[in-house]
Design an enzyme around this catalytic site. Sequence first.
Site, PDB file in Angstrom:
ATOM      1  N   SER A 470       0.822  -1.205   0.000  1.00 22.79           N
ATOM      2  CA  SER A 470       0.000   0.000   0.000  1.00 22.79           C
ATOM      3  C   SER A 470       0.862   1.265   0.000  1.00 22.79           C
ATOM      4  CB  SER A 470      -0.957  -0.043   1.195  1.00 22.79           C
ATOM      5  OG  SER A 470      -1.955   0.936   1.086  1.00 22.79           O
ATOM      6  N   ASP A 556      -9.353  -3.162  -6.819  1.00 18.38           N
ATOM      7  CA  ASP A 556      -8.925  -2.460  -5.601  1.00 18.38           C
ATOM      8  C   ASP A 556      -9.401  -1.005  -5.669  1.00 18.38           C
ATOM      9  OD1 ASP A 556      -7.588  -1.255  -3.495  1.00 18.38           O
ATOM     10  OD2 ASP A 556      -5.721  -2.322  -3.830  1.00 18.38           O
ATOM     11  N   HIS A 601      -7.975  -5.020  -0.819  1.00 13.36           N
ATOM     12  CA  HIS A 601      -6.792  -4.168  -0.950  1.00 13.36           C
ATOM     13  C   HIS A 601      -5.512  -4.964  -0.721  1.00 13.36           C
ATOM     14  CE1 HIS A 601      -4.210  -0.762  -0.905  1.00 13.36           C
ATOM     15  NE2 HIS A 601      -4.013  -0.765   0.398  1.00 13.36           N
TER      16      HIS A 601
END
Length: 638
Positions: A470, A556, A601
Site C-alpha cells: 500500500s 482495488d 486491498h
Amino acid sequence: MDAFEKVRTKLETQPQEEYEIINAEIKHGGFVYYQEGCCLVRSKDEEADNDNYEVLFNLEELKLEQPFIDCIRVAPDEKYVAAKIRTEDSEASTCVVVKLSDQPVMEASFPNVSSFEWVKDEEDEDVLFYTFQRNLRCHDVYRATFGDNRRNERFYTEKDPSFFVFLYLTKDSRFLTMNIMNKTTSEVWLIDGMSPWDPPVLIQKRIHGVLYYVEHRDDELYILTNVGEPTEFKLMRTAADTPAIMNWDLFFTMKRNTKVVDLDMFKDHCVLFLKHSNLLYVNVIGLADDSVRSLKLPPWACGFIMDTNSDPKNCPFQLCSPIRPPKYYTYKFSEGKLFEETGHEDPITKTSRVLRIEAKSKDGKLVPMTIFHKTDSEDLQKKPLLVHVYGAYGMDLKMNFRPERRVLVDDGWILAYCHVRGGGELGLQWHADGRLTKKLNGLADLEACIKTLHGQGFSQPSLTTLTAFSAGGVLVGALCNSNPELLRAVTLEAPFLDVLNTMMDTTLPLTLEELEEWGNPSSDEKHKNYIKRYCPYQNIKPKHYPSIHITAYENDERVPLKGIVNYTEKLKEAIVEHAKDTGEGYQAPNIILDIQPGGNHVIEDSHKKITAQIKFLYEELGLDSTSVFENLKKYLKF
C-alpha cells in the site's frame, strides 16, 4: 490509531509448530459466540473448546465465496446477535441480525456496514446502531429495532467528505460514542446507553489538529487526546455532565517518543498499552489512588493483540512478533502481577536473535530498526536481507506473526524492520515529521537504515531485498529511483506509486480524506511541486533498477490498478532505453506485475501471493528454495 478497532483474528501455536487462524469471537453472559466452519455458532463458555455448540446462522445462505465473520456483537439481554460477514476478495460486508430463540432465525440483514453496536432503551427494547459505508466512506449512522416494533432510520450524516464516522461502545456500556474524524482531527458525540432515542451530546466541537477518544467510568469521562503541549497523546478526565474541553483535567502524561497503542478501562484500573523507544510496555493506573505501575514487556515482543475481555479482575492480552506466534499474558489486578502462559515454549526463542539499533538520518534524527536473524548465523555480511518499511498515516509498521517470515529466518535470512518517519512508532510528532512537505524525511530515513545495516555487517547490496504494501510503496518506489544500487530485488503489494495523479483526481473515493497526508496538488502549487520530487511514477528515468515483483488486485478501490499498470509500463520502457544505451551484456532486471482477481486491498494470508513472492526473491538472489517451501508447509495448508 487502532485504539478501538479490535484485532479480527488471533493465532494459536500448536505442538507441531502449526498455527491456525481463529475468526472473531465474543463472550457474552455464559456463552461464547464464534464461527465454526461456515456457521455462526454459540456454546457455553466452559464447552467452547468442544464440539457441543448451537448453530445460529449458516453463512452459505448469503451465497458468498468463502465468507468469514469479521465482527460479532450480542444484544444486552441476548435476544439478538449481529455479525458482520465479509469475503477475502472484497471489502464489502453484510451485517446479519439473528433472533436468538429455540429455533434461531435471521431477523434482518444490512449491506455495507462498517461499525455497529447494541444498546437498550427505556422500554427494554434492543436498538442496533450501525454505520453505512459507500465508496469506502462512512458518513451515515443508522439505528434499527426489530420484532413487532421494527424500524430502520438514518440518525446522522457527516457532510464533510474528508471525515468518516465509526461507533464505539464504552467498556461499561454506559455510552455509545459516535466518533467523527479524519487523519488529524476528531469530534465525539455521546449517545446515552440507557436513553438512545434522546439527542446525542457533543463532547467538544472539532478543532483542527486535535484528536481525542473517550472512555467512561463512574460518571467520569477519560479522554485520550493530543490537546496542549506537547502535541502527543495524554490522558485527561472530566465529569460526564461537563464534557467540554475547558473542563478537561490532565490525569496522566506519556514519556517522549511514546506511542499509545490502546487503552482498556476497568472498574478500578485503567490500562495503557504503550510502545516507547521501540519496546513494549503496559502501564496500570490505579484509579482509586492514582498509582502507576509500569511493566516492561519481553524484548522479543513487537506487537499487542488485544482481547475482548469482560472479566473485571483480569486484563488479558497477547504479545507477538513477525517470527513468533502470539503468546498469552494476563495482568491480575488483585495480585498486581503479570502472568504468562505456560506450556509449549517456541523453539524460535533459542534459535533466533532480535536486535534493536538506530540509524542516523541525514538531518541527524535517529531512526529505530528491529532486526531478526538466526543465533548461529556466521558471517552475516553474506546472508540475504529482507527490509520492511511503511512510513505513512501515523501507522506502525506491521509486525504481527507471519509464517513466511519465520521460515526465512530459519533459512538464514536477516529481517530488518525500519520504523521511519511518517509512521507512528515514536508518537504523533513522528508522523507529522513524515507527511505533507516532510515526506522526503521518510525516504532519507529508509536510505540511512539500509546503509547502516550494510555498514554494521548485515548483508550487502547484492543480497538486499525490500518489501512494502500500500502506502509503503511510495518510499520503496522513491528509493528505487534515487538509490537503486542499494537493492537487488523488491516485492510490493497493492503499492501506491502514482501519488500526483491520484491526489489530483477528486472522483476517487479516498482523495479528499487523504489530503492531510499527501497535500492538495490541485489547489496548492507548493504541494504539487513537492510531490513531484518524490512520486515514484514521476521520477522514473532510464537507469538500472532492482528487479521488482508487484501484486495488484483487479478491483482495488484504495489503490487504483490504473496507476500501478502505468507505473509498470513506464518502468519497463525506461529499462529498455537504458539497456540500449548500455550495450550488449547488460542484464536487465525482471519487472513482474501479477494482477489478482477481486476487490480487496491487501490479502495477507494469500498462499498464492506468499509462494510467488518467496519464489521471486530466491530466484533473483540465486538461492535454493527447496528447504524454505518444505518448512512453509508446516504452517500453510497448500
